[in-house]
Design a protein around this motif. Structure first.
Motif, PDB file in Angstrom:
ATOM      1  N   ASN A   1       0.866  -1.175   0.000  1.00 13.01           N
ATOM      2  CA  ASN A   1       0.000   0.000   0.000  1.00 13.01           C
ATOM      3  C   ASN A   1       0.901   1.222   0.000  1.00 13.01           C
ATOM      4  N   HIS A   2       1.478   1.504  -1.156  1.00 16.23           N
ATOM      5  CA  HIS A   2       2.543   2.499  -1.316  1.00 16.23           C
ATOM      6  C   HIS A   2       3.829   2.008  -0.640  1.00 16.23           C
ATOM      7  N   TYR A   3       3.688   1.453   0.541  1.00 19.21           N
ATOM      8  CA  TYR A   3       4.808   0.838   1.263  1.00 19.21           C
ATOM      9  C   TYR A   3       4.479  -0.628   1.493  1.00 19.21           C
ATOM     10  N   LEU A   4       5.479  -1.383   1.907  1.00 18.83           N
ATOM     11  CA  LEU A   4       5.272  -2.779   2.263  1.00 18.83           C
ATOM     12  C   LEU A   4       4.835  -2.863   3.727  1.00 18.83           C
ATOM     13  N   TYR A   5       3.912  -3.774   4.024  1.00 19.43           N
ATOM     14  CA  TYR A   5       3.443  -3.990   5.384  1.00 19.43           C
ATOM     15  C   TYR A   5       3.509  -5.482   5.712  1.00 19.43           C
ATOM     16  N   ILE A   6       3.915  -5.765   6.954  1.00 20.13           N
ATOM     17  CA  ILE A   6       3.923  -7.137   7.460  1.00 20.13           C
ATOM     18  C   ILE A   6       2.887  -7.236   8.570  1.00 20.13           C
ATOM     19  N   GLU A   7       1.970  -8.174   8.422  1.00 22.97           N
ATOM     20  CA  GLU A   7       0.889  -8.363   9.388  1.00 22.97           C
ATOM     21  C   GLU A   7       1.016  -9.767   9.969  1.00 22.97           C
ATOM     22  N   ASN A   8       1.483  -9.863  11.209  1.00 24.63           N
ATOM     23  CA  ASN A   8       1.663 -11.157  11.868  1.00 24.63           C
ATOM     24  C   ASN A   8       0.427 -11.520  12.681  1.00 24.63           C
ATOM     25  N   ASN A   9      -0.009 -12.761  12.534  1.00 25.10           N
ATOM     26  CA  ASN A   9      -1.126 -13.278  13.326  1.00 25.10           C
ATOM     27  C   ASN A   9      -0.743 -14.694  13.753  1.00 25.10           C
ATOM     28  N   LEU A  10       0.103 -14.789  14.774  1.00 23.96           N
ATOM     29  CA  LEU A  10       0.651 -16.061  15.216  1.00 23.96           C
ATOM     30  C   LEU A  10       0.304 -16.320  16.677  1.00 23.96           C
ATOM     31  N   ALA A  11       0.424 -17.574  17.064  1.00 22.11           N
ATOM     32  CA  ALA A  11       0.215 -17.944  18.469  1.00 22.11           C
ATOM     33  C   ALA A  11       1.121 -19.108  18.812  1.00 22.11           C
ATOM     34  N   LEU A  12       1.699 -19.044  20.008  1.00 18.82           N
ATOM     35  CA  LEU A  12       2.486 -20.149  20.560  1.00 18.82           C
ATOM     36  C   LEU A  12       1.607 -20.892  21.546  1.00 18.82           C
TER      37      LEU A  12
ATOM     38  N   TYR B   1      13.082  -7.504  12.861  1.00 17.91           N
ATOM     39  CA  TYR B   1      12.994  -8.397  14.018  1.00 17.91           C
ATOM     40  C   TYR B   1      11.754  -8.046  14.821  1.00 17.91           C
ATOM     41  N   PHE B   2      10.893  -9.034  15.023  1.00 22.41           N
ATOM     42  CA  PHE B   2       9.686  -8.858  15.817  1.00 22.41           C
ATOM     43  C   PHE B   2       9.936  -9.503  17.174  1.00 22.41           C
ATOM     44  N   ASP B   3      10.003  -8.671  18.210  1.00 20.01           N
ATOM     45  CA  ASP B   3      10.350  -9.153  19.549  1.00 20.01           C
ATOM     46  C   ASP B   3       9.097  -9.486  20.341  1.00 20.01           C
ATOM     47  N   HIS B   4       9.238 -10.465  21.236  1.00 24.28           N
ATOM     48  CA  HIS B   4       8.134 -10.944  22.049  1.00 24.28           C
ATOM     49  C   HIS B   4       8.741 -11.736  23.197  1.00 24.28           C
ATOM     50  N   PRO B   5       8.154 -11.683  24.388  1.00 26.36           N
ATOM     51  CA  PRO B   5       8.740 -12.431  25.516  1.00 26.36           C
ATOM     52  C   PRO B   5       8.871 -13.933  25.264  1.00 26.36           C
ATOM     53  N   GLN B   6       7.998 -14.495  24.427  1.00 27.07           N
ATOM     54  CA  GLN B   6       8.015 -15.934  24.191  1.00 27.07           C
ATOM     55  C   GLN B   6       8.435 -16.322  22.772  1.00 27.07           C
ATOM     56  N   LEU B   7       8.374 -15.396  21.847  1.00 27.15           N
ATOM     57  CA  LEU B   7       8.676 -15.681  20.445  1.00 27.15           C
ATOM     58  C   LEU B   7       9.600 -14.627  19.865  1.00 27.15           C
ATOM     59  N   GLY B   8      10.313 -15.028  18.823  1.00 28.93           N
ATOM     60  CA  GLY B   8      11.114 -14.095  18.053  1.00 28.93           C
ATOM     61  C   GLY B   8      10.934 -14.403  16.579  1.00 28.93           C
ATOM     62  N   ILE B   9      10.795 -13.354  15.757  1.00 36.71           N
ATOM     63  CA  ILE B   9      10.647 -13.538  14.311  1.00 36.71           C
ATOM     64  C   ILE B   9      11.677 -12.655  13.601  1.00 36.71           C
ATOM     65  N   VAL B  10      12.467 -13.270  12.738  1.00 39.16           N
ATOM     66  CA  VAL B  10      13.390 -12.534  11.885  1.00 39.16           C
ATOM     67  C   VAL B  10      12.861 -12.635  10.459  1.00 39.16           C
TER      68      VAL B  10
ATOM     69  N   SER C   1      -2.934 -20.365  24.437  1.00 35.92           N
ATOM     70  CA  SER C   1      -2.492 -19.666  23.230  1.00 35.92           C
ATOM     71  C   SER C   1      -1.883 -18.323  23.621  1.00 35.92           C
ATOM     72  N   ILE C   2      -0.607 -18.139  23.294  1.00 32.17           N
ATOM     73  CA  ILE C   2       0.086 -16.872  23.563  1.00 32.17           C
ATOM     74  C   ILE C   2       0.210 -16.140  22.231  1.00 32.17           C
ATOM     75  N   PRO C   3      -0.533 -15.055  22.028  1.00 35.79           N
ATOM     76  CA  PRO C   3      -0.598 -14.434  20.707  1.00 35.79           C
ATOM     77  C   PRO C   3       0.582 -13.506  20.403  1.00 35.79           C
ATOM     78  N   LEU C   4       0.909 -13.419  19.122  1.00 39.75           N
ATOM     79  CA  LEU C   4       1.820 -12.408  18.600  1.00 39.75           C
ATOM     80  C   LEU C   4       1.110 -11.784  17.399  1.00 39.75           C
ATOM     81  N   ILE C   5       0.480 -10.649  17.632  1.00 38.36           N
ATOM     82  CA  ILE C   5      -0.282  -9.964  16.585  1.00 38.36           C
ATOM     83  C   ILE C   5       0.311  -8.568  16.403  1.00 38.36           C
ATOM     84  N   GLN C   6       0.905  -8.346  15.243  1.00 38.62           N
ATOM     85  CA  GLN C   6       1.571  -7.071  14.975  1.00 38.62           C
ATOM     86  C   GLN C   6       1.386  -6.682  13.520  1.00 38.62           C
TER      87      GLN C   6
END
Length: 331
Positions: free
Chosen positions: A229-240, A291-300, A275-280
């Protein structure tokens, strides 16, 4: 004759895509997800497992699944092809008479068997592990204490607007389906005798008994949606998912026919899959390491510019005739 038809189809397809080729904007995406297993006293609000959109693309299941139709021919289910093409109808017996098994734990490294490249008009393309660029990053992160690698994969996709973008299914880790259902409740419950039926009664169903299907309940599950959308966007919808215990209301007591009241069930501590969510949602630039930081998860993650595809995928007519018979031998 068949060769002329194939050339004609390829020519028409190429011409049709040449009109819209300028609208395609392909990027390469690489993702590495890991769990932080260090002790934590943080309390998590009760959250539901992630809901997947109907158009979510699943590139992992075709890689890890195994067709076991011959072993359990009486059951219906999905082949890896069914999973990849349309997950929304995957459980419909009319779609496939095959079933696929899956491992108890997803391999960390997910990739195509051979190097791949995208074609015009094609959907998301899973690349081979050799085409990734995170090897050094993964080695560095894996050396850290209390880190567990969950999944790593690389793909190419044509970036669309948010309305047209298709999320990519991301899952990994253990399968908890033998002990929990998708919503986290324990499956080790006494059978409901009112709904049970002995194998000797299967004749009432027309002589066919179908065993219940059990979908995997993965330790990591969800999706990543990348759109333009003019720029790139990353939409995370994950759960541990993590086994724990929770106060759950037990089955209510029998109906009191004298007082015409139902006695309320009592709450008791029972096993539960949290379910521990990571929604960003983050605006990003191509080429940068995110790098998406989270107390329980990490995403590179990294979204890289790539050489744009210039041709359509060749049509494979090897061994095909309109009657479905093998092509005759010619010297």
């Amino acid at each position: 004759m068949l060769r002329k038809i194939a050339i004609s189809i390829a020519t028409i397809t190429a011409l049709s895509y040449s009109v819209t080729a300028h609208a395609e904007s392909w990027f390469e995406v690489e993702v590495f997800v890991f769990e932080r297993q260090n002790p934590s006293v943080e309390k998590w609000l009760e959250a539901s497992p992630p809901t997947l959109a109907n158009n979510t693309v699943d590139m992992i299941t075709p890689v890890i699944s195994t067709d076991i139709t011959g072993v359990a021919s009486a059951l219906t289910g999905c082949t890896s092809t069914d999973w990849a093409s349309d997950t929304s109808n995957c459980d419909d017996p009319k779609v496939s008479n095959n079933i696929a098994s899956h491992p108890s734990e997803v391999p960390v490294s997910i990739g195509a068997a051979t190097p791949q490249s995208a074609f015009l008009g094609q959907g998301t393309v899973l690349l081979a592990q050799s085409q990734g660029q995170f090897q050094d990053i993964i080695r560095t992160i894996s050396r850290e204490p209390y880190v567990k690698s969950l999944v790593h994969l690389t793909w190419q996709q044509n970036m669309q607007s948010r309305r047209l973008a298709k999320p990519v299914r991301i899952f990994g880790g253990k399968d908890y389906s033998k002990t929990f259902d998708y919503y986290g409740l324990s499956v080790n419950k006494p059978a409901d005798t009112s709904m049970s039926m002995s194998m000797g009664d299967y004749g009432t169903l027309g002589g066919f008994y179908e065993a219940p299907k059990v979908k995997p309940v993965w330790e990591l599950d969800g999706s990543i949606n990348i759109y333009l959308n003019h720029y790139l966007y990353i939409e995370n919808n994950l759960a541990l998912r993590k086994p724990t215990q929770k106060m759950i209301e037990s089955t209510p007591a029998a109906f009191n026919e004298y007082a015409a009241l139902e006695i309320e069930g009592k709450k008791q501590l029972a096993p539960f899959l949290q379910s521990i969510p990571l929604i960003q949602n983050r605006r990003v630039r191509s080429g940068e390491l995110h790098y998406f930081d989270h107390p329980q998860l990490g995403i590179v993650m990294q979204i890289r510019k790539m050489a744009q595809p210039t041709s359509v995928k060749p049509i494979d007519l090897t061994g095909y005739t309109p009657q479905g018979q093998p092509m005759p031998y010619s010297s």
